[in-house]
Motif scaffolding. Sequence first.
Motif, PDB file in Angstrom:
ATOM      1  N   ARG A 269      13.327 -62.871  -8.743  1.00 27.50           N
ATOM      2  CA  ARG A 269      14.396 -63.853  -9.121  1.00 27.50           C
ATOM      3  C   ARG A 269      15.486 -64.143  -8.125  1.00 27.50           C
ATOM      4  O   ARG A 269      15.808 -65.258  -7.446  1.00 27.50           O
ATOM      5  CB  ARG A 269      15.320 -63.469 -10.243  1.00 27.50           C
ATOM      6  CG  ARG A 269      16.375 -64.297 -10.545  1.00 27.50           C
ATOM      7  CD  ARG A 269      17.225 -63.915 -11.890  1.00 27.50           C
ATOM      8  NE  ARG A 269      16.355 -63.995 -13.062  1.00 27.50           N
ATOM      9  CZ  ARG A 269      16.666 -63.726 -14.289  1.00 27.50           C
ATOM     10  NH1 ARG A 269      17.679 -63.093 -14.525  1.00 27.50           N
ATOM     11  NH2 ARG A 269      15.930 -63.766 -15.439  1.00 27.50           N
ATOM     12  N   ALA A 270      16.101 -63.059  -7.246  1.00 27.39           N
ATOM     13  CA  ALA A 270      16.699 -62.884  -6.064  1.00 27.39           C
ATOM     14  C   ALA A 270      15.957 -63.790  -4.935  1.00 27.39           C
ATOM     15  O   ALA A 270      16.605 -64.654  -4.380  1.00 27.39           O
ATOM     16  CB  ALA A 270      16.941 -61.768  -5.456  1.00 27.39           C
ATOM     17  N   MET A 271      14.735 -63.562  -4.762  1.00 26.08           N
ATOM     18  CA  MET A 271      14.109 -64.548  -3.939  1.00 26.08           C
ATOM     19  C   MET A 271      13.874 -66.063  -4.157  1.00 26.08           C
ATOM     20  O   MET A 271      14.017 -66.634  -3.253  1.00 26.08           O
ATOM     21  CB  MET A 271      12.483 -63.909  -3.547  1.00 26.08           C
ATOM     22  CG  MET A 271      12.433 -62.496  -3.060  1.00 26.08           C
ATOM     23  SD  MET A 271      13.535 -62.216  -1.466  1.00 26.08           S
ATOM     24  CE  MET A 271      12.427 -63.331  -0.440  1.00 26.08           C
TER      25      MET A 271
ATOM     26  N   ALA B 199      17.765 -71.946   0.848  1.00 30.10           N
ATOM     27  CA  ALA B 199      17.181 -72.293   1.884  1.00 30.10           C
ATOM     28  C   ALA B 199      16.660 -73.923   1.894  1.00 30.10           C
ATOM     29  O   ALA B 199      16.802 -74.767   2.911  1.00 30.10           O
ATOM     30  CB  ALA B 199      15.963 -71.589   2.127  1.00 30.10           C
ATOM     31  N   ALA B 200      16.463 -74.357   0.625  1.00 28.53           N
ATOM     32  CA  ALA B 200      16.011 -75.799   0.441  1.00 28.53           C
ATOM     33  C   ALA B 200      17.050 -76.751   0.193  1.00 28.53           C
ATOM     34  O   ALA B 200      17.026 -77.908  -0.041  1.00 28.53           O
ATOM     35  CB  ALA B 200      15.151 -75.845  -0.770  1.00 28.53           C
TER      36      ALA B 200
ATOM     37  N   TYR C  82      23.439 -61.685   2.136  1.00 26.41           N
ATOM     38  CA  TYR C  82      22.235 -62.747   2.347  1.00 26.41           C
ATOM     39  C   TYR C  82      22.498 -63.969   2.247  1.00 26.41           C
ATOM     40  O   TYR C  82      21.416 -64.845   2.809  1.00 26.41           O
ATOM     41  CB  TYR C  82      20.993 -62.380   1.179  1.00 26.41           C
ATOM     42  CG  TYR C  82      20.411 -60.956   1.474  1.00 26.41           C
ATOM     43  CD1 TYR C  82      19.406 -60.708   2.173  1.00 26.41           C
ATOM     44  CD2 TYR C  82      21.050 -59.802   0.689  1.00 26.41           C
ATOM     45  CE1 TYR C  82      18.687 -59.437   2.211  1.00 26.41           C
ATOM     46  CE2 TYR C  82      20.485 -58.575   0.813  1.00 26.41           C
ATOM     47  CZ  TYR C  82      19.297 -58.344   1.741  1.00 26.41           C
ATOM     48  OH  TYR C  82      18.774 -57.154   1.757  1.00 26.41           O
ATOM     49  N   VAL C  83      23.548 -64.506   1.433  1.00 23.79           N
ATOM     50  CA  VAL C  83      23.839 -65.675   1.428  1.00 23.79           C
ATOM     51  C   VAL C  83      25.470 -65.898   1.567  1.00 23.79           C
ATOM     52  O   VAL C  83      26.352 -64.868   1.443  1.00 23.79           O
ATOM     53  CB  VAL C  83      23.850 -66.530   0.207  1.00 23.79           C
ATOM     54  CG1 VAL C  83      22.155 -66.681  -0.171  1.00 23.79           C
ATOM     55  CG2 VAL C  83      24.434 -65.692  -1.244  1.00 23.79           C
TER      56      VAL C  83
ATOM     57  N   ILE D  90       9.786 -62.391   5.764  1.00 19.82           N
ATOM     58  CA  ILE D  90       8.870 -61.215   5.400  1.00 19.82           C
ATOM     59  C   ILE D  90       7.971 -61.746   4.490  1.00 19.82           C
ATOM     60  O   ILE D  90       7.070 -61.327   4.181  1.00 19.82           O
ATOM     61  CB  ILE D  90       9.948 -59.957   5.000  1.00 19.82           C
ATOM     62  CG1 ILE D  90      10.289 -59.670   6.251  1.00 19.82           C
ATOM     63  CG2 ILE D  90       8.996 -58.981   4.500  1.00 19.82           C
ATOM     64  CD1 ILE D  90      11.554 -58.363   6.143  1.00 19.82           C
ATOM     65  N   THR D  91       8.485 -62.126   3.153  1.00 20.37           N
ATOM     66  CA  THR D  91       7.863 -62.664   1.984  1.00 20.37           C
ATOM     67  C   THR D  91       6.858 -63.866   2.642  1.00 20.37           C
ATOM     68  O   THR D  91       5.690 -63.715   1.828  1.00 20.37           O
ATOM     69  CB  THR D  91       8.616 -63.048   0.837  1.00 20.37           C
ATOM     70  OG1 THR D  91       9.296 -64.071   1.212  1.00 20.37           O
ATOM     71  CG2 THR D  91       9.506 -61.870   0.524  1.00 20.37           C
TER      72      THR D  91
END
Length: 85
Positions: free
Chosen positions: A11-13, A20-21, A55-56, A81-82
Amino acid sequence: MSGSGVELTHRAMAMLRAVAAGRAEMSCSCEPDLFVDGFACCDQMTAHALAHGGYVRPAADGAVGRVPAELTEAGRAALEITLAA
């Protein structure tokens, strides 16, 4: 990856991918809420953790109200990384 004590769940990803989008906004407050496609995110605890974990962040410094959200360097690195895995 859990850079700043934040567990980056699926969910975090997904939230990071939305930022990012360019689909996310966040409130400028001590507990920043995240909005995706104009709707409040269903997991504000994770949204707060992503913001506090670095992260944001709001795309506009010193702004008031809701502003576009953007990834930090740590957020971009987590996504890279993912994608590499």
